[in-house]
Each structure stands twice: as C-alpha cells, then as structure tokens.
Enzyme design. Sequence first.
Site, PDB file in Angstrom:
ATOM      1  N   SER A 119      23.213  28.300 -20.431  1.00 24.63           N
ATOM      2  CA  SER A 119      24.229  28.225 -19.382  1.00 24.63           C
ATOM      3  C   SER A 119      25.207  29.388 -19.498  1.00 24.63           C
ATOM      4  CB  SER A 119      24.993  26.909 -19.563  1.00 24.63           C
ATOM      5  OG  SER A 119      26.161  26.910 -18.773  1.00 24.63           O
ATOM      6  N   TYR A 143      30.365  21.592 -24.780  1.00 28.08           N
ATOM      7  CA  TYR A 143      29.129  21.756 -24.018  1.00 28.08           C
ATOM      8  C   TYR A 143      28.597  23.179 -24.177  1.00 28.08           C
ATOM      9  CZ  TYR A 143      26.031  22.689 -20.094  1.00 28.08           C
ATOM     10  OH  TYR A 143      24.967  23.106 -19.335  1.00 28.08           O
ATOM     11  N   LYS A 147      25.109  24.847 -26.173  1.00 32.00           N
ATOM     12  CA  LYS A 147      24.106  25.730 -25.568  1.00 32.00           C
ATOM     13  C   LYS A 147      23.932  27.003 -26.419  1.00 32.00           C
ATOM     14  CE  LYS A 147      22.786  23.252 -22.161  1.00 32.00           C
ATOM     15  NZ  LYS A 147      21.398  22.769 -22.083  1.00 32.00           N
TER      16      LYS A 147
HETATM   17  N1  LIG Z   1      23.208  22.074 -13.057  1.00 32.84           N
HETATM   18  C1  LIG Z   1      23.795  23.173 -13.497  1.00 32.84           C
HETATM   19  O1  LIG Z   1      24.619  23.772 -12.784  1.00 32.84           O
HETATM   20  C2  LIG Z   1      23.469  23.734 -14.856  1.00 32.84           C
HETATM   21  C3  LIG Z   1      24.054  24.965 -15.232  1.00 32.84           C
HETATM   22  C4  LIG Z   1      23.741  25.504 -16.482  1.00 32.84           C
HETATM   23  C5  LIG Z   1      22.860  24.843 -17.316  1.00 32.84           C
HETATM   24  N2  LIG Z   1      22.322  23.651 -16.944  1.00 32.84           N
HETATM   25  C6  LIG Z   1      21.398  23.000 -17.860  1.00 32.84           C
HETATM   26  O2  LIG Z   1      20.180  22.740 -17.195  1.00 32.84           O
HETATM   27  C7  LIG Z   1      19.573  21.564 -17.710  1.00 32.84           C
HETATM   28  C8  LIG Z   1      19.242  20.631 -16.574  1.00 32.84           C
HETATM   29  O3  LIG Z   1      20.429  20.347 -15.867  1.00 32.84           O
HETATM   30  P1  LIG Z   1      20.428  19.448 -14.555  1.00 32.84           P
HETATM   31  O4  LIG Z   1      21.513  19.980 -13.689  1.00 32.84           O
HETATM   32  O5  LIG Z   1      19.054  19.305 -14.001  1.00 32.84           O
HETATM   33  O6  LIG Z   1      20.954  18.083 -15.179  1.00 32.84           O
HETATM   34  P2  LIG Z   1      20.389  16.598 -15.012  1.00 32.84           P
HETATM   35  O7  LIG Z   1      21.371  15.703 -15.712  1.00 32.84           O
HETATM   36  O8  LIG Z   1      20.067  16.311 -13.589  1.00 32.84           O
HETATM   37  O9  LIG Z   1      19.036  16.663 -15.826  1.00 32.84           O
HETATM   38  C9  LIG Z   1      18.927  16.421 -17.205  1.00 32.84           C
HETATM   39  C10 LIG Z   1      17.686  15.574 -17.413  1.00 32.84           C
HETATM   40  O10 LIG Z   1      17.500  15.392 -18.805  1.00 32.84           O
HETATM   41  C11 LIG Z   1      17.365  14.003 -19.089  1.00 32.84           C
HETATM   42  N3  LIG Z   1      17.930  13.801 -20.429  1.00 32.84           N
HETATM   43  C12 LIG Z   1      19.217  13.967 -20.810  1.00 32.84           C
HETATM   44  N4  LIG Z   1      19.338  13.703 -22.121  1.00 32.84           N
HETATM   45  C13 LIG Z   1      18.092  13.364 -22.579  1.00 32.84           C
HETATM   46  C14 LIG Z   1      17.558  12.992 -23.846  1.00 32.84           C
HETATM   47  N5  LIG Z   1      18.351  12.906 -24.918  1.00 32.84           N
HETATM   48  N6  LIG Z   1      16.243  12.716 -23.933  1.00 32.84           N
HETATM   49  C15 LIG Z   1      15.440  12.807 -22.852  1.00 32.84           C
HETATM   50  N7  LIG Z   1      15.885  13.148 -21.625  1.00 32.84           N
HETATM   51  C16 LIG Z   1      17.197  13.427 -21.487  1.00 32.84           C
HETATM   52  C17 LIG Z   1      18.126  13.288 -17.977  1.00 32.84           C
HETATM   53  O11 LIG Z   1      17.692  11.956 -17.773  1.00 32.84           O
HETATM   54  C18 LIG Z   1      17.818  14.181 -16.785  1.00 32.84           C
HETATM   55  O12 LIG Z   1      16.613  13.836 -16.162  1.00 32.84           O
HETATM   56  C19 LIG Z   1      20.552  20.995 -18.726  1.00 32.84           C
HETATM   57  O13 LIG Z   1      20.145  21.427 -20.011  1.00 32.84           O
HETATM   58  C20 LIG Z   1      21.870  21.636 -18.345  1.00 32.84           C
HETATM   59  O14 LIG Z   1      22.738  21.741 -19.441  1.00 32.84           O
HETATM   60  C21 LIG Z   1      22.595  23.093 -15.727  1.00 32.84           C
END
Ligand SMILES: NC(=O)c1ccc[n+]([C@@H]2O[C@H](COP(=O)([O-])OP(=O)(O)OC[C@H]3O[C@@H](n4cnc5c(N)ncnc54)[C@H](O)[C@@H]3O)[C@@H](O)[C@H]2O)c1
Length: 330
Positions: A119, A143, A147
């Site tokens: 991120s 957070y 990362k």
């Molecule tokens: N959405 C954003 O703007 C953004 C920006 C930077 C980084 N990210 C990163 O991208 C990734 C996905 O983000 P997203 O927006 O799709 O979030 P999200 O919460 O929609 O998806 C995360 C998924 O991981 C699953 N999950 C969480 N903890 C878990 C665990 N311990 N075991 C198994 N499954 C687990 C959740 O059920 C969910 O399906 C994350 O790592 C997040 O930190 C997202």
Amino acid sequence: MTVLVTGGAGYIGSHVVRLLAERGTPCVVVDDLSTGDAARVDGAALLRLDVAQSDAVPELAETMSSHGIRAVIHFAAKKRVDESVMRPAWYYQQNVSGLANVVMAMERSGADRLVFSSSAAVYGEPADGLVPESAPALPVNPYGTTKLVGEWLVRDAVVAGVLRGALALRYFNVAGAGWDDLGDPAVLNLVTMVLERLEEGRPPLVFGTDYPTADGSCVRDFVHVLDLARAHVAALDHLADETVSGFDVLNVGTGRGASVLEVVTTLTRLAGSDQAPVVRPRRPGDPAAVVAAAGRIGDVLGWRSEAELDRTLESAVTAWRHARGGGAPG
Ligand SMILES: NC(=O)c1ccc[n+]([C@@H]2O[C@H](COP(=O)([O-])OP(=O)(O)OC[C@H]3O[C@@H](n4cnc5c(N)ncnc54)[C@H](O)[C@@H]3O)[C@@H](O)[C@H]2O)c1
C-alpha cells in the site's frame, strides 16, 4: 496453472479472480470471509480459513500441494487504519503472521512466486508531489507498518531462496468496479464515503480547502480497480518466466492527481444530486498531494492505468446502485 488467491472474496481480490477466470486461469481462493463475500467468487474453489491462525500452515500447504500451486497472490489482510491504531497487535497478527503462514506453506509445498498487496500507506506522509518507489518508507500508523514489514518478510524469503520471485504492489487510492456486482462494499475511502452521505441526503464533506493545490483541496491518485486487477495479472505473467527472479516493489497508480473537490463534485453529478459539499478544517496528517510516480511498473510489467477519473467514478456509482437494488445514491 492454478493460482492461489488469499483474500480473493474481497473487493480487489474478486476482480483478479474474475479476470483470471475469464482468461481460463483457475483460482483457489483462501478466505475467512471476515470482510469478503463468497458470492463474489462464485465458481472458484473456496477454502474458508483464517490464514493468520496458529495452525494454518499445514492446511494451506496441503491445499497448495493438492492443486499444484506455484503462484500465490496474497490479498488477505485487515485494512482499517483507525482499527489498526486501536488494535496494533491484532493487525500484526492478521497482516504479518498471516503472510508468514502463507510463505511457510509456500516453502513446504514448493510454490515459489508471490504477489503481495502492499500500500501507499508505507510512505506515510510523503513530500508533496509524485512519490517514487525510492521515497522513504515511513508509515505513520500500524496498518502501514504491517505492510512495510510484510514487504521485508517477502524480500527476505526471496533472499533466502524460499521464493524465486516476488513483487510487492503498492496501491494508491483504489476505486470503482469492473463489474456491477463487485463494487467496494466498505465505506472507508473518499468515494464510498461520499456516496453514502449522498444516499442519506447529507452533503459530502471536504477536509481542508486551504492546501497549496490548484483548488485548495487535497490531491490523490485514484486507480480503477480493474486496472489494478490487470496489474496483478501482469505481475503473475512476469513471475511465470523461469528466468525472472528476485524481489521488487512497484507503485500502482495513474500518475495523475485528482483533487478531493473534483472527486466530490463529479460523484455528486453522477449520482444526480445537487448537494453542495461542506468544507471542514484540515485533518491532521493529510498531506496536500500524494500521487504515484507510476513509470517503473510500466518498465517492469508493461502495465499502465487506462481508466480516466470519470469512468472510475461512474463505475463506482453504478456498482453502488447495483448493491442497493438500483436506487440512486442521490
Ligand atoms: N482497497 C484499497 O484501497 C487498498 C489500498 C492499498 C492496499 N490494499 C490492500 O489490498 C488487499 C485487499 O484489499 P481489499 O480492499 O480488497 O479489502 P477487503 O477487505 O475487501 O478484502 C480482504 C479479503 O481478505 C479476507 N481476509 C482478511 N483477513 C483474513 C485472514 N486472516 N484470513 C483469510 N482471509 C482474510 C477478507 O475476508 C476479504 O475477503 C489488502 O491486503 C489491503 O490491505 C487495499
């Protein structure tokens, strides 16, 4: 060859799973459904498992072996900055121990390439302007720290020869939907927060219009989630080349800034609302402008973002309506 996608039932992961399915690459999704939804990965094999639980490694390794997995995309993580400040140990357990378990299972099963969801939060509060991968990594909340530690863990696994190749993708602001049923269900970022307020008949909020930017509001980099998903597919294809090895970190953004006021007024128009935004004072820790220097990913993966801001926001509005049975946010 089948790809294992942790967190594949989430917002971003489900886009990647569907893109891969469309081109005939099967996925095994590992997800505890804590924030994900099984309906988002209808058709893919789904193992419901908390990857951070202390006994996750044998089951993960067995799943990798039985499906002949060589490549993993690790999305599974918790992503709420406020929650990470309140519950740092849990964030380290979920985001760092979860990743450690995945890497250990890869070591056991022989899967040797990894794409890791990082991120722009690793940069903390970068100096204004374009942020290259070489900018100092100084996260300002747990957070972001999880990362950064995750990146180090993956790098060290590559140095040790546990993994042949790995890429950490640092996403900037992710928005929109590639399919109407895959919108962002979480109200944690500007786009969904504005849509929620419009739906409730309340004016959107803008924090600070006295920044040294063209219109005085903060400037950010909004990448379409489908473009981001394509970056993951490009990363997988890159790592599939047996001659490729090592660890690299790549920004994923458009390289173009959009102001908060621009995003708010565009969303308001697209939602058919006439609410005028309400200006509040600056929030502490919000830098004036954070935009990805997005050239390296083009050089390494041949990827670049395609969607213009309007199309990204339009897809967000359409998906928001879809999730609510067609009603207008405004
Ligand atoms: N959405 C954003 O703007 C953004 C920006 C930077 C980084 N990210 C990163 O991208 C990734 C996905 O983000 P997203 O927006 O799709 O979030 P999200 O919460 O929609 O998806 C995360 C998924 O991981 C699953 N999950 C969480 N903890 C878990 C665990 N311990 N075991 C198994 N499954 C687990 C959740 O059920 C969910 O399906 C994350 O790592 C997040 O930190 C997202």
